[in-house]
Design a protein around this motif. Sequence first.
Motif, mmCIF file in Angstrom:
data_model
loop_
_atom_site.group_PDB
_atom_site.id
_atom_site.type_symbol
_atom_site.label_atom_id
_atom_site.label_comp_id
_atom_site.label_asym_id
_atom_site.label_seq_id
_atom_site.Cartn_x
_atom_site.Cartn_y
_atom_site.Cartn_z
ATOM 1 N N VAL A 1 99.504 0.410 31.011
ATOM 2 C CA VAL A 1 98.922 1.643 30.827
ATOM 3 C C VAL A 1 97.203 1.329 30.556
ATOM 4 O O VAL A 1 97.068 0.383 29.994
ATOM 5 N N LEU A 2 96.277 1.902 31.355
ATOM 6 C CA LEU A 2 94.944 1.783 31.131
ATOM 7 C C LEU A 2 94.356 2.966 30.458
ATOM 8 O O LEU A 2 94.552 4.274 31.012
ATOM 9 N N CYS A 3 93.773 2.910 29.311
ATOM 10 C CA CYS A 3 92.985 3.937 28.602
ATOM 11 C C CYS A 3 91.473 4.062 29.010
ATOM 12 O O CYS A 3 90.659 2.671 28.821
ATOM 13 N N THR A 4 90.822 4.964 29.554
ATOM 14 C CA THR A 4 89.573 4.894 30.074
ATOM 15 C C THR A 4 88.716 6.218 29.728
ATOM 16 O O THR A 4 89.308 7.275 29.842
ATOM 17 N N ALA A 5 87.342 6.292 29.785
ATOM 18 C CA ALA A 5 86.705 7.348 30.085
ATOM 19 C C ALA A 5 86.058 7.463 31.423
ATOM 20 O O ALA A 5 85.161 8.146 31.479
ATOM 21 N N ASP A 6 86.146 6.522 32.276
ATOM 22 C CA ASP A 6 85.471 6.472 33.532
ATOM 23 C C ASP A 6 86.307 6.990 34.565
ATOM 24 O O ASP A 6 87.283 6.232 34.997
ATOM 25 N N PRO A 7 86.101 8.193 35.119
ATOM 26 C CA PRO A 7 87.068 8.798 36.283
ATOM 27 C C PRO A 7 87.059 7.815 37.333
ATOM 28 O O PRO A 7 87.999 7.639 38.086
ATOM 29 N N LEU A 8 85.914 7.045 37.897
ATOM 30 C CA LEU A 8 85.964 6.056 38.831
ATOM 31 C C LEU A 8 87.216 4.972 38.586
ATOM 32 O O LEU A 8 87.847 4.627 39.280
ATOM 33 N N GLU A 9 87.187 4.367 37.389
ATOM 34 C CA GLU A 9 88.126 3.354 37.024
ATOM 35 C C GLU A 9 89.812 4.102 36.945
ATOM 36 O O GLU A 9 90.555 3.434 37.592
#
Length: 98
Positions: A46-54
Amino acid sequence: LIASGYVFGDTVPIELRLLEIPHALKSLTGVKMELEDSAYPCLSNVLCTADPLEAFDNADCIILVGGFPRKKGMARNDLIQANTKIFTEMGAAIDEVA
């Protein structure tokens, strides 16, 4: 359903990449912990991010479920314009990296 194997089969590892706006990103920590504690058989990460590219990088399947919330006094047309901007940006990111 996805992490349980009902959508893509019970032998397909699932990596969830949860995309959130920057100021709400910290709240995803609890969601991530709940997912990991639930011991879903197919959940590999599970990855939480604010970067759409990531979030969209090399994704095989992308499900967009969020949008701009309607505020008091906001006309429906204003809401559609705000969400159009958001989903256009998401579409551009998907086109770039997925």
